[in-house]
Design a protein around this motif. Sequence first.
Motif, PDB file in Angstrom:
ATOM      1  N   PRO A  51      66.606   6.644 -40.557  1.00  0.00           N
ATOM      2  CA  PRO A  51      66.730   5.800 -39.370  1.00  0.00           C
ATOM      3  C   PRO A  51      66.041   6.396 -38.142  1.00  0.00           C
ATOM      4  N   GLY A  52      65.583   5.511 -37.292  1.00  0.00           N
ATOM      5  CA  GLY A  52      65.025   5.932 -36.014  1.00  0.00           C
ATOM      6  C   GLY A  52      63.517   5.813 -35.933  1.00  0.00           C
ATOM      7  N   THR A  53      63.040   5.594 -34.725  1.00  0.00           N
ATOM      8  CA  THR A  53      61.610   5.438 -34.469  1.00  0.00           C
ATOM      9  C   THR A  53      60.831   6.704 -34.790  1.00  0.00           C
ATOM     10  N   TRP A  89      61.329   8.883 -37.155  1.00  0.00           N
ATOM     11  CA  TRP A  89      61.041   8.959 -38.589  1.00  0.00           C
ATOM     12  C   TRP A  89      59.998   7.931 -39.006  1.00  0.00           C
ATOM     13  N   ARG A  90      60.039   6.783 -38.342  1.00  0.00           N
ATOM     14  CA  ARG A  90      59.040   5.755 -38.655  1.00  0.00           C
ATOM     15  C   ARG A  90      57.646   6.251 -38.263  1.00  0.00           C
ATOM     16  N   LEU A  91      57.552   6.911 -37.120  1.00  0.00           N
ATOM     17  CA  LEU A  91      56.266   7.479 -36.695  1.00  0.00           C
ATOM     18  C   LEU A  91      55.847   8.628 -37.612  1.00  0.00           C
ATOM     19  N   ALA A  92      56.828   9.380 -38.133  1.00  0.00           N
ATOM     20  CA  ALA A  92      56.514  10.433 -39.105  1.00  0.00           C
ATOM     21  C   ALA A  92      55.952   9.809 -40.382  1.00  0.00           C
ATOM     22  N   ALA A  93      56.540   8.701 -40.810  1.00  0.00           N
ATOM     23  CA  ALA A  93      56.028   7.987 -41.987  1.00  0.00           C
ATOM     24  C   ALA A  93      54.596   7.524 -41.739  1.00  0.00           C
ATOM     25  N   LEU A  94      54.341   7.030 -40.544  1.00  0.00           N
ATOM     26  CA  LEU A  94      52.995   6.588 -40.175  1.00  0.00           C
ATOM     27  C   LEU A  94      52.015   7.756 -40.251  1.00  0.00           C
ATOM     28  N   ALA A  95      52.416   8.915 -39.731  1.00  0.00           N
ATOM     29  CA  ALA A  95      51.546  10.096 -39.752  1.00  0.00           C
ATOM     30  C   ALA A  95      51.258  10.534 -41.184  1.00  0.00           C
ATOM     31  N   VAL A  96      52.282  10.556 -42.031  1.00  0.00           N
ATOM     32  CA  VAL A  96      52.088  10.953 -43.434  1.00  0.00           C
ATOM     33  C   VAL A  96      51.163   9.958 -44.130  1.00  0.00           C
ATOM     34  N   LEU A 144      62.850  -2.798 -47.297  1.00  0.00           N
ATOM     35  CA  LEU A 144      63.388  -2.815 -45.930  1.00  0.00           C
ATOM     36  C   LEU A 144      63.443  -4.225 -45.342  1.00  0.00           C
ATOM     37  N   GLY A 145      62.966  -5.211 -46.094  1.00  0.00           N
ATOM     38  CA  GLY A 145      62.997  -6.599 -45.638  1.00  0.00           C
ATOM     39  C   GLY A 145      61.933  -6.935 -44.608  1.00  0.00           C
TER      40      GLY A 145
END
Length: 190
Positions: free
Chosen positions: A36-38, A40-47, A94-95
């Motif tokens: 959860p959280g922005t 982690w979402r930005l970390a996913a984007l970086a990866v 995630l829908g």
Amino acid sequence: MTKDERRLVSPWNIANVLTVIRLALVPFFVVCMFLPGTGWRLAALAVFAVASLTDHLDGELARRYGLVTDFGKIADPIADKALTGAALVCLSLLGELPWWVTIAILGRELGITLLRFWVIRHGVIPASFGGKVKTVLQIAAIVLYIVPGMPEPVRWTVMGAALAVTIGTGIDYVWRAVRLRRVAKRVRGE
């Protein structure tokens, strides 16, 4: 480069190492997507961005420096499909992306992979310009879905283009595979 020279190329070269890194990044990407959280979402984007860059870089290095190996020919498309497939499945779980889009894209990718095995004894069908456009559009669309707060019309426009090119290049690939088999059979006198 001849076949004999290609056999002398070590599978432990920079191009293949980048391919393996891309494959190893997939689980980290998936974990980041579900935390959860922005941040982690930005970390996913970086990866995802780093992994996507290795896709371009490994192929470029392999061709430029004669590092093409049988391992790379097999591992590179597997790493590509693992990365985009994981991203699409995550977004659908995630829908955020309809399952029918994920199924259509992954169905095309699986179908073309099976088709490659079907025609491999007759020859190799080289990647087309459309295939390269497909890859770029898929990556761009996935990035737009990963970025928090991206407007839906922007996401859908790029994903729609990616889906259209994905299906169109799949049809083209089937057509080229059928032609390749016909030509090979004629050459062999079947």
